[in-house]
Design a protein around this motif. Structure first.
Motif, PDB file in Angstrom:
ATOM      1  N   THR A  96      66.253  -0.468  88.213  1.00 36.84           N
ATOM      2  CA  THR A  96      64.842  -0.351  87.829  1.00 36.84           C
ATOM      3  C   THR A  96      64.234   0.966  88.298  1.00 36.84           C
ATOM      4  O   THR A  96      63.292   1.474  87.684  1.00 36.84           O
ATOM      5  N   ARG A  97      64.759   1.539  89.387  1.00 38.02           N
ATOM      6  CA  ARG A  97      64.293   2.855  89.834  1.00 38.02           C
ATOM      7  C   ARG A  97      64.998   3.989  89.113  1.00 38.02           C
ATOM      8  O   ARG A  97      64.690   5.161  89.329  1.00 38.02           O
ATOM      9  N   ASP A 139      68.105   5.063  89.522  1.00 32.80           N
ATOM     10  CA  ASP A 139      68.728   5.858  90.573  1.00 32.80           C
ATOM     11  C   ASP A 139      70.253   5.799  90.426  1.00 32.80           C
ATOM     12  O   ASP A 139      70.904   4.886  90.960  1.00 32.80           O
ATOM     13  N   ASP A 170      70.464  -7.721  94.639  1.00 34.39           N
ATOM     14  CA  ASP A 170      69.154  -7.107  94.884  1.00 34.39           C
ATOM     15  C   ASP A 170      69.250  -5.579  94.854  1.00 34.39           C
ATOM     16  O   ASP A 170      68.372  -4.897  94.303  1.00 34.39           O
ATOM     17  N   ALA A 171      70.305  -5.035  95.448  1.00 36.06           N
ATOM     18  CA  ALA A 171      70.484  -3.583  95.461  1.00 36.06           C
ATOM     19  C   ALA A 171      70.723  -3.056  94.045  1.00 36.06           C
ATOM     20  O   ALA A 171      70.235  -1.971  93.678  1.00 36.06           O
ATOM     21  N   ASP A 231      67.399  -3.041  92.201  1.00 33.35           N
ATOM     22  CA  ASP A 231      66.566  -1.947  92.713  1.00 33.35           C
ATOM     23  C   ASP A 231      67.014  -0.595  92.155  1.00 33.35           C
ATOM     24  O   ASP A 231      66.195   0.200  91.685  1.00 33.35           O
ATOM     25  N   SER A 290      62.952   5.143  84.595  1.00 30.97           N
ATOM     26  CA  SER A 290      62.058   4.506  85.560  1.00 30.97           C
ATOM     27  C   SER A 290      60.927   3.780  84.845  1.00 30.97           C
ATOM     28  O   SER A 290      60.264   4.338  83.977  1.00 30.97           O
TER      29      SER A 290
END
Length: 331
Positions: free
Chosen positions: A223-224, A226, A216-217, A220, A266
């Protein structure tokens, strides 16, 4: 009318009996064909062919062996015949050395190469967390890639003996050969895999909750777009490969540098967590210029401890429907 019914009843009864006796073996036969072929699409075709051949020959099956072993014989021989016309399926890491510089020019995609494919856990019958620990080792990407180094018959012998635990005499019956020939092929196969290096990274995997949280991390952070969040999830020696592109990268600076400069944007990616080859994976769609999302491929993550040690990004839109169907079965 009565004569027609009488003639049809044995066939209908036979079909019902065939289904009752054979249906439960489909997932493990699919996993078996996948190990030998390295392609989930080819494996599905060969399992379909296996059941067709078995159905046609069911009237002649007299119980001289178990129904399971009989199906494995049909499936294995079908796979070996198919491999007579096909090359082994590699990953980029099996064809050349990696780069530790993200600025290197990417080699052209090689669509002519039949690349190794991932396989959804659901289709292989290992989607249940209660059984995945026992079942995933035999379908992990590293193991499937290592099997591709073996000649087809050695590949079949090793999977039948070491993964499925058939006895030597049973393997000899499946392959229409002698026990001595099976033992000889098994020794050569084991020696070849030992030369290729151990495939044991699964032994250091975290528990299921940690695996799920890490996946999950990762989704995240990706997709961001980061990179700082992504860095924390990757081992220092992480590797990235992207079939059908032969170029691959090693080391966190190279992998993060490549992703940051060429991949992470993003809103560009839609990623759905799933499982493949007993490992965390994601189904990926890419946003088009008109705002739609189109199938892009599958990423499979290899974990050591609580970090990602390898990202295998299969850039193949044709894999997405297979994974989406499988994912819906567990949704």
């Amino acid at each position: 009318m009565d004569h027609t019914t009488t003639r049809e009843e044995p066939a209908m009864s036979s079909d019902t009996e065939f289904t009752a006796l054979t249906a439960t073996f489909r997932p493990e036969l699919l996993a078996h064909c996948y190990r030998i072929l390295g392609s989930i699409h080819d494996a599905e075709d060969l399992v379909q062919e296996t059941y067709l051949r078995a159905w046609r020959g069911f009237g002649r099956f007299e119980g001289r062996s178990s129904i399971r072993r009989w199906l494995y014989k049909i499936a294995t021989m079908a796979c070996l015949t198919a491999l007579e016309r096909r090359d082994r399926r590699p990953l980029p890491s099996g064809l050349g050395p990696p780069s530790d510089d993200h600025r290197v020019a990417l080699a052209q995609s090689e669509p002519s190469v039949a690349w190794l494919q991932p396989a959804p856990d659901t289709l292989l019958g290992i989607a249940d967390p209660a059984v995945i620990v026992a079942g995933r080792t035999g379908v992990r990407l590293a193991f499937i890639a290592a099997l591709q180094l073996l000649p087809a018959r050695q590949r079949a012998v090793l999977t039948l003996r070491d993964v499925l635990a058939f006895r030597t005499d049973e393997v000899a019956e499946i392959l229409d050969t002698t026990s001595a020939a099976v033992d000889s092929a098994l020794r050569r196969a084991r020696a070849r895999l030992a030369q290729a290096g151990p495939v044991q990274d699964d032994l250091a995997e975290p528990d299921e909750d940690t695996r799920r949280g890490l996946l999950d991390a990762y989704v995240d952070a990706f997709t961001r777009a980061d990179p700082d969040a992504l860095v924390k999830l990757l081992r220092a020696d992480v590797e990235l490969e992207m079939p059908p592109i032969p170029t691959w990268f090693t080391g966190r600076p190279a992998v993060v540098g490549f992703l940051t400069s060429r991949v992470l944007r993003s809103g560009l990616w839609r990623m759905v967590p799933t499982h493949a080859n007993g490992q965390p994976a994601v189904i990926i769609h890419e946003r088009t210029d008109d705002g739609r999302y189109q199938p892009y491929g599958i990423q499979v993550l290899t974990l050591i401890g609580a970090q990602v040690s390898r990202i295998t990004a299969f850039i193949d839109p044709d894999l997405v429907p297979t994974f989406e169907v499988a994912h819906e079965l567990t949704a």
